[in-house]
Design a protein around this motif. Structure first.
Motif, PDB file in Angstrom:
ATOM      1  N   ILE A   4      -4.985  -4.800 -18.414  1.00  0.00           N
ATOM      2  CA  ILE A   4      -3.837  -4.542 -19.275  1.00  0.00           C
ATOM      3  C   ILE A   4      -4.017  -5.354 -20.557  1.00  0.00           C
ATOM      4  O   ILE A   4      -4.162  -6.580 -20.511  1.00  0.00           O
ATOM      5  CB  ILE A   4      -2.510  -4.933 -18.592  1.00  0.00           C
ATOM      6  N   SER A   6      -2.751  -5.663 -24.893  1.00  0.00           N
ATOM      7  CA  SER A   6      -1.760  -5.297 -25.912  1.00  0.00           C
ATOM      8  C   SER A   6      -2.367  -5.362 -27.304  1.00  0.00           C
ATOM      9  O   SER A   6      -3.196  -6.236 -27.586  1.00  0.00           O
ATOM     10  CB  SER A   6      -0.545  -6.237 -25.846  1.00  0.00           C
ATOM     11  N   VAL A  59       0.498  -1.067 -25.389  1.00  0.00           N
ATOM     12  CA  VAL A  59      -0.023  -1.678 -24.168  1.00  0.00           C
ATOM     13  C   VAL A  59      -0.905  -0.650 -23.476  1.00  0.00           C
ATOM     14  O   VAL A  59      -0.454   0.464 -23.189  1.00  0.00           O
ATOM     15  CB  VAL A  59       1.115  -2.128 -23.231  1.00  0.00           C
ATOM     16  N   PHE A 118       3.675  -2.477 -17.897  1.00  0.00           N
ATOM     17  CA  PHE A 118       4.003  -1.912 -19.205  1.00  0.00           C
ATOM     18  C   PHE A 118       5.363  -2.421 -19.690  1.00  0.00           C
ATOM     19  O   PHE A 118       5.518  -2.841 -20.848  1.00  0.00           O
ATOM     20  CB  PHE A 118       4.016  -0.390 -19.144  1.00  0.00           C
ATOM     21  N   ALA A 121       5.225  -6.240 -20.566  1.00  0.00           N
ATOM     22  CA  ALA A 121       4.553  -6.549 -21.828  1.00  0.00           C
ATOM     23  C   ALA A 121       5.417  -6.161 -23.024  1.00  0.00           C
ATOM     24  O   ALA A 121       5.522  -6.917 -24.003  1.00  0.00           O
ATOM     25  CB  ALA A 121       3.206  -5.842 -21.891  1.00  0.00           C
ATOM     26  N   ARG A 122       6.045  -4.992 -22.965  1.00  0.00           N
ATOM     27  CA  ARG A 122       6.863  -4.558 -24.088  1.00  0.00           C
ATOM     28  C   ARG A 122       8.119  -5.417 -24.232  1.00  0.00           C
ATOM     29  O   ARG A 122       8.513  -5.789 -25.346  1.00  0.00           O
ATOM     30  CB  ARG A 122       7.240  -3.082 -23.938  1.00  0.00           C
TER      31      ARG A 122
END
Length: 200
Positions: A4, A6, A59, A118, A121-122
């Motif tokens: 993962i 970003s 991401v 997801f 991270a956002r």
């Protein structure tokens, strides 16, 4: 397990073609039924704000460098007017809303916790910017009795509620897109919102 990673603002541009292809592949499924073309002007214009916004986030889930999942976000005021207007009309200050675009993931990678990654991270990115009270996204509305609905389809409502989001009935974006077998159709997408002042 995919990696993962970003990316932000101009860093997103080299990934646009792969993200467009993934969007077209995943959104052919119910409930979107999108009959898209990854090289179309629609895809380019839709994704462009994420490159142009200095505070955007992309991401990616990467399997040996191949994009197998993608999730986007940006300040609402950096997105198209179609997304801004409904919240402004409802009296929410758009400058305090960080908007999540799509989360798309190939079927073989689902159920591994990537959807949570997801959102994590956002949300972390939005909070790090220090000026957003809400995070929000939209989900397309479909009639439960639509005969095209797969019998094993499970909506994401429970997942979204557990993440702290509430659906706002009647507060929707209306967007046209090419639908499989029907041509261009206007669709309603209802907002889901999380208020970070009320979140633990």
């Amino acid at each position: 397990m995919p990696q993962i990673r970003s990316f932000h603002g101009p860093e997103i541009e080299p990934w646009l073609d792969q993200v467009a292809r993934l969007r077209v592949a995943v959104f052919r499924e119910w409930p979107y039924l999108y009959d898209g073309d990854s090289a179309s002007e629609y895809e380019r214009s839709y994704l462009r704000p994420y490159v142009d916004s200095r505070d955007s986030v992309l991401v990616l889930a990467l399997d040996e460098g191949r994009v197998v999942g993608a999730s986007t976000g940006l300040p609402l005021l950096d997105d198209a007017d179609a997304f801004v207007a409904p919240l402004q009309q409802a009296g929410l200050p758009a400058a305090q809303v960080f908007y999540f675009g799509e989360s798309v993931l190939l079927p073989g990678y689902r159920g591994l916790g990537i959807g949570h990654a997801f959102f994590d991270a956002r949300e972390a990115h939005a909070r790090s910017l220090g000026r957003f009270r809400w995070t929000a996204f939209c989900a397309v509305d479909r009639e439960p009795e639509d005969p095209r609905r797969p019998p094993d389809y499970r909506p994401n409502d429970v997942f979204w509620h557990r993440r702290g989001y509430a659906r706002l009935p009647g507060l929707a974006v209306r967007l046209p897109w090419e639908e499989i077998g029907r041509g261009e159709v206007e669709h309603a997408l209802t907002f889901w919102l999380r208020d970070w002042k009320e979140s633990p």
